[in-house]
Scaffold this active site. Structure first.
Site, PDB file in Angstrom:
ATOM      1  N   GLU A 104      -6.271  -9.576   0.941  1.00  0.00           N
ATOM      2  CA  GLU A 104      -5.918 -10.831   1.836  1.00  0.00           C
ATOM      3  C   GLU A 104      -7.228 -11.194   2.467  1.00  0.00           C
ATOM      4  OE1 GLU A 104      -5.587  -7.544   2.464  1.00  0.00           O
ATOM      5  OE2 GLU A 104      -6.249  -7.495   4.440  1.00  0.00           O
ATOM      6  N   ARG A 153     -10.280 -11.452   2.129  1.00  0.00           N
ATOM      7  CA  ARG A 153     -11.275 -12.432   1.594  1.00  0.00           C
ATOM      8  C   ARG A 153     -10.614 -13.956   1.503  1.00  0.00           C
ATOM      9  NH1 ARG A 153     -11.472  -9.377  -4.187  1.00  0.00           N
ATOM     10  NH2 ARG A 153     -11.237  -7.808  -2.637  1.00  0.00           N
ATOM     11  N   LYS A 196       0.646  -1.316  -0.115  1.00  0.00           N
ATOM     12  CA  LYS A 196       0.102  -0.079  -0.050  1.00  0.00           C
ATOM     13  C   LYS A 196       0.905   1.219  -0.049  1.00  0.00           C
ATOM     14  CE  LYS A 196      -3.792  -1.820   2.968  1.00  0.00           C
ATOM     15  NZ  LYS A 196      -4.998  -1.672   1.791  1.00  0.00           N
TER      16      LYS A 196
HETATM   17  N1  BES Z   1      -8.129  -3.784   4.454  1.00  0.00           N
HETATM   18  C1  BES Z   1      -8.136  -3.311   2.995  1.00  0.00           C
HETATM   19  C2  BES Z   1      -9.410  -2.640   2.795  1.00  0.00           C
HETATM   20  C3  BES Z   1      -9.677  -1.158   3.270  1.00  0.00           C
HETATM   21  C4  BES Z   1      -8.772   0.043   2.616  1.00  0.00           C
HETATM   22  C5  BES Z   1     -10.553  -0.970   4.401  1.00  0.00           C
HETATM   23  C6  BES Z   1      -8.881   1.078   3.237  1.00  0.00           C
HETATM   24  C7  BES Z   1     -10.369   0.563   4.983  1.00  0.00           C
HETATM   25  C8  BES Z   1      -9.795   1.195   4.311  1.00  0.00           C
HETATM   26  C9  BES Z   1      -8.294  -4.606   2.080  1.00  0.00           C
HETATM   27  O1  BES Z   1      -7.455  -5.537   2.537  1.00  0.00           O
HETATM   28  C10 BES Z   1      -7.777  -4.122   0.902  1.00  0.00           C
HETATM   29  O2  BES Z   1      -6.672  -3.688   0.755  1.00  0.00           O
HETATM   30  N2  BES Z   1      -8.415  -4.068  -0.254  1.00  0.00           N
HETATM   31  C11 BES Z   1      -8.112  -3.964  -1.577  1.00  0.00           C
HETATM   32  C12 BES Z   1      -8.765  -4.604  -2.567  1.00  0.00           C
HETATM   33  C13 BES Z   1      -8.278  -4.701  -4.010  1.00  0.00           C
HETATM   34  C14 BES Z   1      -6.817  -5.101  -3.825  1.00  0.00           C
HETATM   35  C15 BES Z   1      -8.820  -5.695  -4.561  1.00  0.00           C
HETATM   36  C16 BES Z   1      -8.784  -2.333  -2.016  1.00  0.00           C
HETATM   37  O3  BES Z   1      -9.738  -2.119  -1.403  1.00  0.00           O
HETATM   38  O4  BES Z   1      -8.079  -1.844  -2.578  1.00  0.00           O
HETATM   39 ZN    ZN Z   2      -7.285  -5.807   4.420  1.00  0.00          ZN
HETATM   40 MN    MN Z   3      -5.627  -5.380   1.859  1.00  0.00          MN
END
Ligand code: BES
Ligand code: ZN
Ligand code: MN
Length: 447
Positions: A299, A301, A227
């Site tokens: 991750e 899911r 990230k």
């Molecule tokens: N934990 C995150 C989702 C999240 C992001 C929650 C920001 C709250 C605030 C999750 O694990 C994630 O990183 N999801 C990705 C999925 C994508 C790679 C398909 C996302 O939402 O960008």
């Molecule tokens: Zn996450």
């Molecule tokens: Mn994530």
């Protein structure tokens, strides 16, 4: 003393107040020092939860340690008022040098004829808020202190206090059992993953339990698909689905509900390293499904796939409800004001919507078209772990659905509601405990 007034009740205030000064707008306060009375507006409707939170926060700031609510005019809302006050009384100060002295006692005044139902309401409100505060306390802990192993230790403490059965699957047990999703996500961290299973048997022996399943990523860096740095610190809250499950199962036990429930918390730390899982990997989940990894940041899911399949196969759950801070896409869709709700079962969806209306934790129904499942089909395995940007929250839900099989299932994406940066009403900065109170409500009213 605190009293609450809708706009229509504004005339009942013991002194004449010009409308320009205080119009009983929602959460507007008026302090009458001579009467030692704090008046709190309710606006048009009667949301005692937020108003009580506003009152408590205001008095707490002024240094009061004892508070009384005069609810003679609102005896039907004792549960909400007590809940709002207990929620507002919480703040996360473990690591602060100066700690605030909080309100220590809350008295509620009602007419004698309302006493019995007021007592019942006060108990329900207090227990459900205490459960949410437990969820918040663990939710607020940072990633250096709270990781799968220490989370399991916290769960053991709660299980002991509430008389719950608990089983913790460590990395060896996970390997033996074939929990490939949890193991893949945890592989990059020196802190190994855990599957935490807490049982509450309040119902008939042999009654199929309701399974409450939670994502508990103790810190989500994204892994190899790392990230950006901006706001990454907020990913300590990526365990909040699991925290809602922890709070709810504790609350259900404390209330002594006559139901069987099982709380399943899938916990891992998502880190990039030489041992981390990578894009292109093919991972076998607990139920034998092969997943092609496209993005290691999807991750949640992966750990939930294992946990949901475990609820279906090993716990023989009557219904499965999972909660997860699953997608940024859900926050894009609904903002911070509601969690997305997906379900394969109309009755379960209706029950959750009804529970949500009572708890004040907003849920909004979302679709599960087959097109979403098509979007995550893989060329080399059963599914890919992401389906691209479009409909990201819905493709994530469609992915999870596959692991519930024919068991009635619902999914709450709490990415927008699990934590907040503002302190107002009954909530404070940090983890909100979102989902805890709705799950308790659901269990109270189920069937
Ligand atoms: N934990 C995150 C989702 C999240 C992001 C929650 C920001 C709250 C605030 C999750 O694990 C994630 O990183 N999801 C990705 C999925 C994508 C790679 C398909 C996302 O939402 O960008
Ligand atoms: Zn996450
Ligand atoms: Mn994530």
């Amino acid at each position: 003393m605190v009293r609450f007034y809708t706009k229509a009740e504004r005339g009942d205030v013991p002194v004449k107040v010009p409308e320009g000064e205080w119009a009983a707008e929602a959460n507007a306060t008026l302090m009458l020092h001579h009467q030692n009375l704090l008046c709190v507006g309710l606006g048009e409707k009667t949301d005692l939860r937020t108003a009580a939170g506003t009152a408590l926060r205001k008095l707490q700031k002024a240094g009061h340690v004892k508070v009384a609510f005069d609810l003679r005019a609102h005896a039907g809302a004792v549960a909400e008022a007590v809940e709002g006050a207990v929620l507002a009384g919480y703040s996360f100060e473990t690591f602060k040098a100066k700690k605030q002295i909080g309100v220590q006692s809350l008295r509620v005044i009602v007419n004698a004829k309302d006493l019995a139902r007021a007592k019942k309401g006060a108990r329900e409100g207090e227990f459900s808020a205490t459960a949410a505060n437990l969820s918040r306390s663990v939710g607020n802990l940072p990633g250096n202190l709270l990781y799968p192993e220490t989370l399991a230790a916290e769960c053991r403490k709660v299980a002991k206090a509430e008389g719950l059965k608990i089983t913790v699957l460590d990395e060896k047990a996970l390997q033996k059992g074939g929990f490939g999703g949890l193991l893949a996500v945890g592989a990059g961290s020196v802190r190994p993953p855990r599957l935490i299973v807490m049982r509450y048997d309040g119902g008939r022996a042999g009654e199929a339990p309701i399974a409450l399943v939670g994502k508990a990523i103790t810190f989500d860096t994204g892994g190899i698909s790392i990230k950006p740095a901006d706001k990454m610190e907020e990913m300590i809250f990526d365990k909040c689905g699991g925290m809602a499950v922890l709070g709810a199962i504790a609350g259900i036990a404390q209330l002594g509900l006559k139901r069987n429930a099982v709380g399943i918390i899938a916990s891992a730390e998502n880190m990039p390293s030489a041992t981390a899982y990578r894009p292109g990997d093919i991972v076998k989940t607990y139920d034998g499904t092969f997943i092609e990894i496209i993005n290691t940041d999807a991750e949640g899911r992966m750990v939930l796939a294992d946990a949901i399949a475990y609820a279906r196969k090993d716990c023989k759950a009557a219904a499965i409800i999972d909660l997860a801070t699953l997608t940024g896409a859900c926050v894009v869709a609904l903002g911070e004001y509601a969690a997305g709700l997906w379900s394969t079962d109309d009755k379960l969806r209706d029950a959750l919507m009804a529970a949500s209306a009572k708890s004040g934790e907003r849920l909004w129904p979302m679709p599960l078209y087959d097109d979403y499942t098509e979007q995550i089909r893989s060329q080399v395995a059963a599914y890919k772990n992401t389906g691209g940007r479009y409909g990201g929250a819905c493709t994530a839900a469609a992915f999870l659905r596959a692991f519930a099989g024919d068991t009635p299932w619902a999914h709450l994406d709490i990415a927008g509601t699990a934590w907040t940066t503002k302190s107002e009403g009954h909530l404070a900065r940090g983890a909100t405990g979102f989902g805890t109170r709705t799950l308790i409500q659901l269990m109270e009213s189920w069937k």
